[in-house]
Design a protein around this motif. Sequence first.
Motif, PDB file in Angstrom:
ATOM      1  N   ASP A  73       0.828  -1.211   0.000  1.00 11.57           N
ATOM      2  CA  ASP A  73       0.000   0.000   0.000  1.00 11.57           C
ATOM      3  C   ASP A  73       0.860   1.258   0.000  1.00 11.57           C
ATOM      4  OD1 ASP A  73      -2.205  -1.648   0.053  1.00 11.57           O
ATOM      5  OD2 ASP A  73      -2.668  -1.286   2.174  1.00 11.57           O
ATOM      6  N   ARG A  74       1.970   1.233   0.751  1.00  9.24           N
ATOM      7  CA  ARG A  74       2.869   2.397   0.791  1.00  9.24           C
ATOM      8  C   ARG A  74       3.508   2.633  -0.572  1.00  9.24           C
ATOM      9  NH1 ARG A  74       6.760   0.990   5.475  1.00  9.24           N
ATOM     10  NH2 ARG A  74       6.015  -1.080   5.067  1.00  9.24           N
ATOM     11  N   ILE A  75       3.916   1.549  -1.240  1.00  7.53           N
ATOM     12  CA  ILE A  75       4.520   1.676  -2.571  1.00  7.53           C
ATOM     13  C   ILE A  75       3.496   2.212  -3.561  1.00  7.53           C
ATOM     14  CG2 ILE A  75       5.451   0.365  -4.529  1.00  7.53           C
ATOM     15  CD1 ILE A  75       6.866  -1.427  -2.423  1.00  7.53           C
ATOM     16  N   ALA A  76       2.276   1.701  -3.511  1.00  4.11           N
ATOM     17  CA  ALA A  76       1.219   2.171  -4.413  1.00  4.11           C
ATOM     18  C   ALA A  76       0.956   3.661  -4.196  1.00  4.11           C
ATOM     19  CB  ALA A  76      -0.058   1.364  -4.204  1.00  4.11           C
ATOM     20  N   GLU A  77       0.939   4.106  -2.950  1.00  3.17           N
ATOM     21  CA  GLU A  77       0.732   5.523  -2.652  1.00  3.17           C
ATOM     22  C   GLU A  77       1.881   6.373  -3.204  1.00  3.17           C
ATOM     23  OE1 GLU A  77      -0.675   9.158  -1.471  1.00  3.17           O
ATOM     24  OE2 GLU A  77      -1.752   7.264  -1.683  1.00  3.17           O
ATOM     25  N   LEU A  78       3.109   5.908  -3.042  1.00  3.72           N
ATOM     26  CA  LEU A  78       4.262   6.630  -3.596  1.00  3.72           C
ATOM     27  C   LEU A  78       4.180   6.705  -5.119  1.00  3.72           C
ATOM     28  CD1 LEU A  78       7.172   5.270  -1.380  1.00  3.72           C
ATOM     29  CD2 LEU A  78       6.240   7.599  -1.390  1.00  3.72           C
ATOM     30  N   GLU A  79       3.766   5.619  -5.757  1.00  4.97           N
ATOM     31  CA  GLU A  79       3.619   5.616  -7.213  1.00  4.97           C
ATOM     32  C   GLU A  79       2.559   6.626  -7.652  1.00  4.97           C
ATOM     33  OE1 GLU A  79       2.848   1.460  -7.857  1.00  4.97           O
ATOM     34  OE2 GLU A  79       4.971   1.029  -8.228  1.00  4.97           O
ATOM     35  N   ARG A  80       1.453   6.711  -6.910  1.00  4.90           N
ATOM     36  CA  ARG A  80       0.407   7.697  -7.231  1.00  4.90           C
ATOM     37  C   ARG A  80       0.939   9.119  -7.089  1.00  4.90           C
ATOM     38  NH1 ARG A  80      -2.831   3.735  -4.734  1.00  4.90           N
ATOM     39  NH2 ARG A  80      -2.653   4.677  -2.671  1.00  4.90           N
TER      40      ARG A  80
END
Length: 90
Positions: A73-80
């Motif tokens: 979830d943290r990686i997905a947020e950073l990608e966004r």
Amino acid sequence: METTHSTVPGAGSLHDCQTRGGQQFRILADRPGRREIFVYDSAEPDRVVARIVLEEDEADQVAELLHSQPLTDRIAELERRVARLAGSGK
């Protein structure tokens, strides 16, 4: 949570922690990746009631479990965020 950090010569880094509820524990990072967790008696703060030794992969697993948001979830947020920043620069 209150934490203090110190170095123990020949043993590694020591992290003393006390929760808001007054519970005490200590984490000793004694070699690359290895961690020891010491839990103290709330009635006798100098008495260790549990010692848990974690190897590197185990410490990583516990850290992931304790983190407020899973790594994916943290990686997905950073990608966004990166996508928004990249899009706003055009």
